[in-house]
Write an enzyme that holds these catalytic residues in place. Structure first.
Site, PDB file in Angstrom:
ATOM      1  CB  ALA A 100      59.669  85.164  36.134  1.00 21.67           C
ATOM      2  CE  LYS A 101      63.019  79.992  36.277  1.00 19.25           C
ATOM      3  NZ  LYS A 101      64.253  79.188  36.121  1.00 19.25           N
ATOM      4  CG  ASN A 102      56.402  84.279  44.047  1.00 19.50           C
ATOM      5  OD1 ASN A 102      55.615  83.456  44.495  1.00 19.50           O
ATOM      6  ND2 ASN A 102      56.736  85.367  44.708  1.00 19.50           N
TER       7      ASN A 102
END
Length: 296
Positions: A100-102
């Protein structure tokens, strides 16, 4: 989405990674990584846009989800081939659940949404991601972009933010979003400022040392050009009487006092913070004393 196979690229001459003639510390890539990347480098040279190269980009991303070049080439393939973007959005949603933090993923999704010029389902997707991590910067950034891009989606946003604050009143991201929404819709009109002061003070009273609503309240004060200073000072001072170690309240008062040219009280609040309520940041408060003294 069809499975990737190196057999589809038997006609392609692999391009090995060029580490120079004397690599000092070569990375020990596994065999699969080397084979896939060698084919990918060859395809980048020919700029072949096809279903097989689309499958290749997925294989590269599966091996390294942060490979910006793979995401970019994948978009080029999708757009050149005129692919239906709905399956791609579904796939990126599944990737987001795992990573999700890409940065690359969220940029890719934004480009897809912009290409089809349709934000349907985007707020729901972001809400799903935020349900797992309510302070995910990438998700919030995408949400704000969607709201500004498709202006008809603002209606329920304040209600959504209030729901997050009811779940966690320390959610600084939600407080930031509240300010963002008002700034981009009604603006901080006198009526809105009155409402927001009452709303925020209510949350502060539930947890005096919660810095997030104090920071938001200061933002509201600035947006209204400090027109409600007497009310705000009374509220801040009442909180310090309830808890004389409430550094968030004293910090707020420093800024309000200073904004209203009451430098003496601002300096006294800084001294109290430095000596008692916020000793760990005493050097900062001594620095603020010097700043305020110069301004007065």
């Amino acid at each position: 989405m069809e499975d990737f196979s190196l057999d589809d690229f038997k006609d392609v001459t692999p391009v090995p990674q060029d580490d120079g003639p004397h690599p000092i510390v070569p990375i020990a890539y596994d065999e699969e990584f080397v084979e896939v990347m060698d084919i990918f480098r060859a395809i980048l040279r020919t700029k072949e846009y096809s279903q097989r190269t689309l499958r290749l980009t997925k294989a590269v991303i599966d091996l390294n989800a942060a490979n910006y070049t793979a995401w970019n080439f994948r978009r080029e393939c999708l757009f050149e081939l005129g692919c239906d973007l709905k399956p791609e959005l579904d796939w990126t949603a599944s990737v987001a659940r795992e990573s999700a933090k890409n940065y690359q993923l969220w940029h890719h999704r934004r480009c897809l949404v912009e290409k089809q010029n349709n934000g349907d389902g985007e707020l729901e997707h972001v809400a799903e991601i935020l349900a797992e991590d309510a302070k995910n910067y990438h998700a919030w950034s995408h949400r704000q972009w969607v709201l500004k891009k498709f202006e008809l989606l603002w209606d329920e946003e304040l209600k959504y933010v209030e729901g997050l604050l009811n779940e966690d009143l320390r959610n600084n991201s939600a407080w930031n979003q509240r300010h963002f929404v008002i700034s981009n819709t009604t603006g901080f009109t006198p009526e809105v400022v009155d409402r927001e002061i009452k709303f925020t003070c209510n949350y502060i009273e539930k947890a005096l040392n919660n810095e997030s609503p104090w920071n938001y309240l200061l933002g509201v004060a600035k947006a209204s050009s400090f027109e409600h200073t007497e009310e705000l000072i009374q509220f801040g001072e009442s909180c310090t009487r309830k808890d004389d170690m409430c550094s968030a309240a004293f910090s707020f008062l420093v800024e309000i006092y200073n904004a209203t040219c009451n430098s003496q009280k601002a300096i006294e609040a800084c001294e109290y913070l430095a000596k008692k309520a916020d000793v760990i940041r005493s050097k900062y408060w001594l620095f603020r004393i010097k700043q305020i003294s110069k301004q007065s």
